[in-house]
Design a protein around this motif. Structure first.
Motif, PDB file in Angstrom:
ATOM      1  N   GLY A   1      29.944 -29.454  -2.944  1.00  0.00           N
ATOM      2  CA  GLY A   1      30.946 -30.401  -2.481  1.00  0.00           C
ATOM      3  C   GLY A   1      32.303 -29.755  -2.265  1.00  0.00           C
ATOM      4  N   ALA A   2      32.689 -28.832  -3.153  1.00  0.00           N
ATOM      5  CA  ALA A   2      33.987 -28.168  -3.028  1.00  0.00           C
ATOM      6  C   ALA A   2      34.069 -27.335  -1.750  1.00  0.00           C
ATOM      7  CB  ALA A   2      34.242 -27.289  -4.250  1.00  0.00           C
ATOM      8  N   VAL A   3      32.974 -26.638  -1.414  1.00  0.00           N
ATOM      9  CA  VAL A   3      32.965 -25.843  -0.176  1.00  0.00           C
ATOM     10  C   VAL A   3      33.102 -26.747   1.044  1.00  0.00           C
ATOM     11  CG1 VAL A   3      31.574 -24.305   1.275  1.00  0.00           C
ATOM     12  CG2 VAL A   3      31.593 -23.986  -1.205  1.00  0.00           C
TER      13      VAL A   3
ATOM     14  N   GLY B   1      36.260 -29.579   5.338  1.00  0.00           N
ATOM     15  CA  GLY B   1      36.721 -30.885   5.805  1.00  0.00           C
ATOM     16  C   GLY B   1      38.223 -30.933   6.005  1.00  0.00           C
ATOM     17  N   ILE B   2      38.975 -30.285   5.123  1.00  0.00           N
ATOM     18  CA  ILE B   2      40.434 -30.257   5.265  1.00  0.00           C
ATOM     19  C   ILE B   2      40.838 -29.475   6.515  1.00  0.00           C
ATOM     20  CG2 ILE B   2      42.570 -29.416   4.200  1.00  0.00           C
ATOM     21  CD1 ILE B   2      41.276 -30.056   1.479  1.00  0.00           C
TER      22      ILE B   2
ATOM     23  N   PHE C   1      31.351 -37.311  -2.864  1.00  0.00           N
ATOM     24  CA  PHE C   1      32.371 -36.394  -3.390  1.00  0.00           C
ATOM     25  C   PHE C   1      33.159 -35.757  -2.252  1.00  0.00           C
ATOM     26  CE2 PHE C   1      33.680 -32.111  -4.677  1.00  0.00           C
ATOM     27  CZ  PHE C   1      34.368 -32.369  -5.851  1.00  0.00           C
ATOM     28  N   ASN C   2      32.447 -35.303  -1.214  1.00  0.00           N
ATOM     29  CA  ASN C   2      33.109 -34.707  -0.051  1.00  0.00           C
ATOM     30  C   ASN C   2      33.966 -35.751   0.680  1.00  0.00           C
ATOM     31  OD1 ASN C   2      33.210 -32.541   2.227  1.00  0.00           O
ATOM     32  ND2 ASN C   2      32.522 -34.394   3.257  1.00  0.00           N
ATOM     33  N   ILE C   3      33.399 -36.938   0.886  1.00  0.00           N
ATOM     34  CA  ILE C   3      34.111 -38.004   1.590  1.00  0.00           C
ATOM     35  C   ILE C   3      35.407 -38.358   0.876  1.00  0.00           C
ATOM     36  CG2 ILE C   3      33.997 -40.468   2.174  1.00  0.00           C
ATOM     37  CD1 ILE C   3      30.973 -40.012   2.678  1.00  0.00           C
ATOM     38  N   LEU C   4      35.365 -38.397  -0.446  1.00  0.00           N
ATOM     39  CA  LEU C   4      36.535 -38.772  -1.234  1.00  0.00           C
ATOM     40  C   LEU C   4      37.734 -37.888  -0.910  1.00  0.00           C
ATOM     41  CD1 LEU C   4      38.058 -40.122  -3.571  1.00  0.00           C
ATOM     42  CD2 LEU C   4      36.863 -38.569  -5.144  1.00  0.00           C
ATOM     43  N   PHE C   5      37.550 -36.569  -0.980  1.00  0.00           N
ATOM     44  CA  PHE C   5      38.688 -35.670  -0.813  1.00  0.00           C
ATOM     45  C   PHE C   5      39.080 -35.484   0.652  1.00  0.00           C
ATOM     46  CE2 PHE C   5      37.117 -34.598  -5.024  1.00  0.00           C
ATOM     47  CZ  PHE C   5      38.309 -34.572  -5.746  1.00  0.00           C
TER      48      PHE C   5
ATOM     49  N   PRO D   1      27.762 -19.799   1.929  1.00  0.00           N
ATOM     50  CA  PRO D   1      28.726 -20.910   1.904  1.00  0.00           C
ATOM     51  C   PRO D   1      29.271 -21.247   3.286  1.00  0.00           C
ATOM     52  CG  PRO D   1      29.741 -18.903   1.080  1.00  0.00           C
ATOM     53  CD  PRO D   1      28.273 -18.604   1.236  1.00  0.00           C
ATOM     54  N   LEU D   2      29.029 -20.366   4.275  1.00  0.00           N
ATOM     55  CA  LEU D   2      29.500 -20.642   5.630  1.00  0.00           C
ATOM     56  C   LEU D   2      28.825 -21.882   6.216  1.00  0.00           C
ATOM     57  CD1 LEU D   2      29.608 -17.042   7.172  1.00  0.00           C
ATOM     58  CD2 LEU D   2      31.526 -18.425   6.374  1.00  0.00           C
ATOM     59  N   ALA D   3      27.561 -22.122   5.827  1.00  0.00           N
ATOM     60  CA  ALA D   3      26.831 -23.273   6.373  1.00  0.00           C
ATOM     61  C   ALA D   3      27.474 -24.597   5.952  1.00  0.00           C
ATOM     62  CB  ALA D   3      25.361 -23.207   5.951  1.00  0.00           C
TER      63      ALA D   3
END
Length: 302
Positions: free
Chosen positions: A83-85, A90-91, A219-223, A173-175
């Motif tokens: 999720g952090a990656v 996403g940012i 988790f991804n959507i949240l941030f 992690p690139l994916a």
């Protein structure tokens, strides 16, 4: 109960907006989607300007995601490293989306772009979901063995592999970073959490374990929605805080209900119902591209 929206510059029935937020929350907890892909079109149908609908829906999705992440986190259904990656990507995508949003609004085409994106994406996702759900329902009567998820061959060729223990993967992690960038752009332009793209991508491209897909998506959507809210507030100034508050009242409660329903309901049937709703909205927005609206001109906040 009429409520005035200062940014949208119109009055709405507050109870209807709260009910719409509740629907978004249920979808968030049930499918791991932010629900913005339904909230934004429904707000547009109600008469909210597309720019205000997209910006406000992305803000509201944040509240629904918080509730959903907490519920799935208790069941250890979140891969925080993955999720952090994706949040990082996403940012970056949200920044790109902000530039595109300002460009299309400057040339007077942002409403058309938002509607066209919804027609293409909702139509495609709806057809894929309906086909898969129907196939699963046809096979449900027989004995079936769950197929092991495998990541896409292109993902296997990417360098710098990491171990993602929560998902049971050893991939680059690139994916997930690239997937995150795409979701960030869509979130900024369309007011969606991106879950309706993110969940299939995590299953069929990254090959993640199904038991962590929904929680990691939320988790991804949240941030990412937090980032897009800040960018919308600073650049487009299209976030209507009154509209967001009404949506949040319903969505936070709805997300908890959706998380409980996800454990009890038959997923194939639920996906088929969701696919039908998505296709109906896509068809309605497609028709909207070809007839003249009641209000020909839209005044946007400066």
């Amino acid at each position: 109960m009429d409520v005035y929206l200062p940014i949208a510059n119109l009055s709405v029935n507050g109870l209807w907006i709260v009910a719409l937020g509740a629907l978004t929350g249920v979808l968030s907890g049930l499918f791991g989607v932010g629900g913005g892909f339904l909230t934004t079109p429904l707000l547009i149908f109600y008469g909210i300007p597309p720019t205000v609908a997209a910006a406000s829906a992305s803000t509201q999705v944040t509240g629904a995601s918080v509730s959903g992440v907490l519920a799935h986190g208790k069941r250890k259904g979140v891969d925080y490293r993955m999720g952090a990656v994706m949040v990082g990507g996403g940012i970056i995508g949200a920044g790109i989306g902000a530039l595109l949003f300002r460009f299309f609004r400057a040339i007077g085409q942002i409403d058309v772009v938002i509607n066209a994106l919804y027609v293409v994406l909702l139509g495609s996702i709806g057809i894929l979901m309906a086909r898969e759900s129907w196939q699963l329902l046809r096979k449900s009567s027989g004995t079936k063995q769950a197929a092991r998820r495998r990541h896409h061959p292109l993902v296997a060729n990417l360098p710098w592999r990491w171990r993602f223990y929560g998902s049971g993967l050893y991939i680059s992690p690139l994916a997930p970073l690239i997937v995150g960038v795409a979701v960030g752009i869509l979130t900024m332009l369309m007011g969606v959490g991106g879950g309706f793209i993110l969940v299939p991508a995590m299953l069929y491209i990254l090959g993640m374990s199904a038991n962590v897909v929904v929680g990691t998506s939320l988790f991804n959507i949240l941030f990412v929605t937090i980032a897009t809210t800040v960018m919308h507030s600073l650049t487009t100034r299209a976030v209507d805080i009154v509209l967001v508050a009404l949506l949040l009242i319903g969505s936070v409660t709805g997300a908890q209900f959706g998380s409980q329903l996800a454990v009890k309901a038959k997923p194939e049937v639920l996906r088929l119902v969701l696919a039908s709703i998505v296709l109906l909205i896509a068809f309605r927005m497609f028709l909207g591209l070809f007839y003249q609206p009641d209000e020909i001109y839209t005044i946007y906040p400066l």
